[in-house]
Design a protein around this motif. Structure first.
Motif, mmCIF file in Angstrom:
data_model
loop_
_atom_site.group_PDB
_atom_site.id
_atom_site.type_symbol
_atom_site.label_atom_id
_atom_site.label_comp_id
_atom_site.label_asym_id
_atom_site.label_seq_id
_atom_site.Cartn_x
_atom_site.Cartn_y
_atom_site.Cartn_z
ATOM 1 N N MET A 34 6.795 -12.756 14.128
ATOM 2 C CA MET A 34 5.720 -12.540 15.098
ATOM 3 C C MET A 34 4.367 -12.442 14.413
ATOM 4 N N PHE A 35 4.328 -11.738 13.295
ATOM 5 C CA PHE A 35 3.085 -11.597 12.530
ATOM 6 C C PHE A 35 3.089 -12.641 11.427
ATOM 7 N N THR A 36 2.517 -13.778 11.736
ATOM 8 C CA THR A 36 2.583 -14.918 10.821
ATOM 9 C C THR A 36 1.590 -14.812 9.677
ATOM 10 N N VAL A 37 0.648 -13.886 9.769
ATOM 11 C CA VAL A 37 -0.352 -13.686 8.715
ATOM 12 C C VAL A 37 -0.374 -12.212 8.336
ATOM 13 N N VAL A 38 -0.374 -11.946 7.032
ATOM 14 C CA VAL A 38 -0.525 -10.581 6.524
ATOM 15 C C VAL A 38 -1.674 -10.585 5.525
ATOM 16 N N VAL A 39 -2.708 -9.827 5.836
ATOM 17 C CA VAL A 39 -3.863 -9.684 4.953
ATOM 18 C C VAL A 39 -3.835 -8.274 4.390
ATOM 19 N N GLY A 40 -3.671 -8.155 3.078
ATOM 20 C CA GLY A 40 -3.593 -6.855 2.432
ATOM 21 C C GLY A 40 -4.885 -6.475 1.735
ATOM 22 N N GLY A 41 -4.878 -5.266 1.186
ATOM 23 C CA GLY A 41 -6.078 -4.757 0.540
ATOM 24 C C GLY A 41 -6.484 -5.506 -0.701
ATOM 25 N N ASP A 42 -5.567 -6.310 -1.257
ATOM 26 C CA ASP A 42 -5.883 -7.116 -2.433
ATOM 27 C C ASP A 42 -5.953 -8.603 -2.110
ATOM 28 N N THR A 43 -5.947 -8.950 -0.829
ATOM 29 C CA THR A 43 -6.009 -10.358 -0.433
ATOM 30 C C THR A 43 -7.425 -10.910 -0.564
ATOM 31 N N CYS A 44 -8.383 -10.125 -0.128
ATOM 32 C CA CYS A 44 -9.791 -10.530 -0.162
ATOM 33 C C CYS A 44 -10.538 -9.730 -1.236
ATOM 34 N N ALA A 45 -11.791 -10.075 -1.438
ATOM 35 C CA ALA A 45 -12.601 -9.374 -2.441
ATOM 36 C C ALA A 45 -12.997 -7.982 -1.973
ATOM 37 N N THR A 46 -13.017 -7.780 -0.657
ATOM 38 C CA THR A 46 -13.379 -6.478 -0.092
ATOM 39 C C THR A 46 -12.305 -6.033 0.888
ATOM 40 N N ARG A 47 -12.357 -4.756 1.276
ATOM 41 C CA ARG A 47 -11.381 -4.183 2.202
ATOM 42 C C ARG A 47 -12.106 -3.553 3.384
ATOM 43 N N LYS A 48 -11.354 -3.275 4.427
ATOM 44 C CA LYS A 48 -11.933 -2.523 5.543
ATOM 45 C C LYS A 48 -12.527 -1.223 5.013
ATOM 46 N N PRO A 49 -13.702 -0.818 5.452
ATOM 47 C CA PRO A 49 -14.420 -1.230 6.664
ATOM 48 C C PRO A 49 -15.272 -2.499 6.574
ATOM 49 N N ASP A 50 -15.265 -3.173 5.426
ATOM 50 C CA ASP A 50 -15.915 -4.477 5.384
ATOM 51 C C ASP A 50 -15.124 -5.422 6.301
ATOM 52 N N PRO A 51 -15.803 -6.265 7.075
ATOM 53 C CA PRO A 51 -15.086 -7.096 8.055
ATOM 54 C C PRO A 51 -14.483 -8.380 7.504
ATOM 55 N N GLU A 52 -14.669 -8.680 6.216
ATOM 56 C CA GLU A 52 -14.207 -9.962 5.688
ATOM 57 C C GLU A 52 -12.719 -10.175 5.899
ATOM 58 N N MET A 53 -11.925 -9.109 5.808
ATOM 59 C CA MET A 53 -10.485 -9.255 6.017
ATOM 60 C C MET A 53 -10.174 -9.759 7.425
ATOM 61 N N LEU A 54 -10.972 -9.323 8.402
ATOM 62 C CA LEU A 54 -10.754 -9.759 9.777
ATOM 63 C C LEU A 54 -11.089 -11.239 9.926
ATOM 64 N N PHE A 55 -12.199 -11.650 9.322
ATOM 65 C CA PHE A 55 -12.564 -13.066 9.386
ATOM 66 C C PHE A 55 -11.544 -13.927 8.645
ATOM 67 N N HIS A 56 -11.044 -13.420 7.519
ATOM 68 C CA HIS A 56 -10.022 -14.155 6.765
ATOM 69 C C HIS A 56 -8.757 -14.322 7.603
ATOM 70 N N ALA A 57 -8.356 -13.265 8.286
ATOM 71 C CA ALA A 57 -7.173 -13.346 9.138
ATOM 72 C C ALA A 57 -7.352 -14.397 10.232
ATOM 73 N N CYS A 58 -8.532 -14.440 10.811
ATOM 74 C CA CYS A 58 -8.803 -15.443 11.853
ATOM 75 C C CYS A 58 -8.696 -16.852 11.295
ATOM 76 N N ARG A 59 -9.231 -17.054 10.100
ATOM 77 C CA ARG A 59 -9.128 -18.382 9.484
ATOM 78 C C ARG A 59 -7.664 -18.748 9.246
ATOM 79 N N GLU A 60 -6.881 -17.796 8.765
ATOM 80 C CA GLU A 60 -5.469 -18.059 8.502
ATOM 81 C C GLU A 60 -4.684 -18.317 9.788
ATOM 82 N N LEU A 61 -5.074 -17.661 10.865
ATOM 83 C CA LEU A 61 -4.413 -17.854 12.156
ATOM 84 C C LEU A 61 -4.870 -19.123 12.860
ATOM 85 N N GLY A 62 -6.007 -19.657 12.424
ATOM 86 C CA GLY A 62 -6.544 -20.853 13.051
ATOM 87 C C GLY A 62 -7.245 -20.584 14.364
#
Length: 237
Positions: A142-170
């Motif tokens: 069901m959860f086809t994308v998992v974005v972890g704290g070491d996936t992107c250069a920054t972590r929440k509360p920075d929003p980049e992880m959310l944008f990255h997840a959207c890109r991965e989900l298409g």
């Protein structure tokens, strides 16, 4: 979650981005056991589970920093790095011993998946550990994308992880919302312009009503009704 719960007759939201700890799973028993194992080995008393709960939300390093600070030994630099690595080693051996799904989590995920929504986990926990938990509870289909704290250069509360997840989900960011339980979750949504739903019963030092989410629900059993009344919002980036 009721299969016939109302939802807007539009493609929105095409995607839902879920936090993991305190939102989809109650992982504090295993996290507390791991950090206490590290603390006791270093000669400190074990912390109460409720105290550890308040330290969760900004990644394992921040948890270790807070735990040692609460024990009277502030850590920084190489010491903090070493204890963080030790914590990850211990925790990695017991990720799902006492961890359980949060109320309504499994049924909500199944309901959303059946309706065609795209789902991602966006968590400050390291990606490999997060994937193991997702797989353990059979959420990986069901959860086809998992974005972890070491996936992107920054972590929440920075929003980049959310944008990255959207890109991965298409999906476009304006077609997604965040579901979380902590200041890091809601602040990331606010920073990126994403609508958000906050769930009670998670890991936050701030009353959930004061986090700034667009909607607050008692549990994920109430997610369908919340989606039916949550207006779409366009992210700022």
């Amino acid at each position: 979650m009721s299969n016939d719960a109302p939802i807007p007759a539009t493609p929105w939201p095409r995607a839902l981005l879920f936090d993991l700890d305190g939102t989809l799973v109650d992982s504090v028993p295993d996290i507390a056991d791991a950090i206490n194992t590290v603390l006791v080995a270093e000669g400190f008393a074990a912390l109460k589970v409720d105290d550890v709960r308040k330290m969760i939300g900004n990644g394992i390093q921040k948890l270790v920093e807070r735990a040692f600070d609460a024990s009277g030994k502030p850590l920084a630099g190489d010491e903090l790095t070493a204890m963080t690595e030790r914590m990850m080693e211990v925790y990695g051996k017991g990720l799902t011993v006492a961890t359980t799904p949060m109320p309504g989590a499994l049924s909500a995920a199944a309901w959303l998946h059946r309706r065609g929504h795209r789902l991602a986990v966006v968590t400050n926990k390291p990606e490999a550990l997060s994937r193991e938990i997702v797989d353990h509870f059979a959420l990986d289909e069901m959860f086809t994308v998992v974005v972890g704290g070491d996936t992107c250069a920054t972590r929440k509360p920075d929003p980049e992880m959310l944008f990255h997840a959207c890109r991965e989900l298409g999906v476009a960011p304006e077609d997604a919302i965040l579901v979380g339980d902590s200041p890091a979750d809601v602040n990331a949504a606010l920073a990126g312009g994403f609508p958000s739903i906050a769930v009670r019963g998670g890991y936050t030092n701030i009353p959930v009503e004061e986090l700034g989410a667009d909607c607050v629900i008692d549990s994920l059993d109430d997610l369908a009704e919340a989606l039916a009344h949550l207006p779409a919002s366009v992210p700022s980036a």
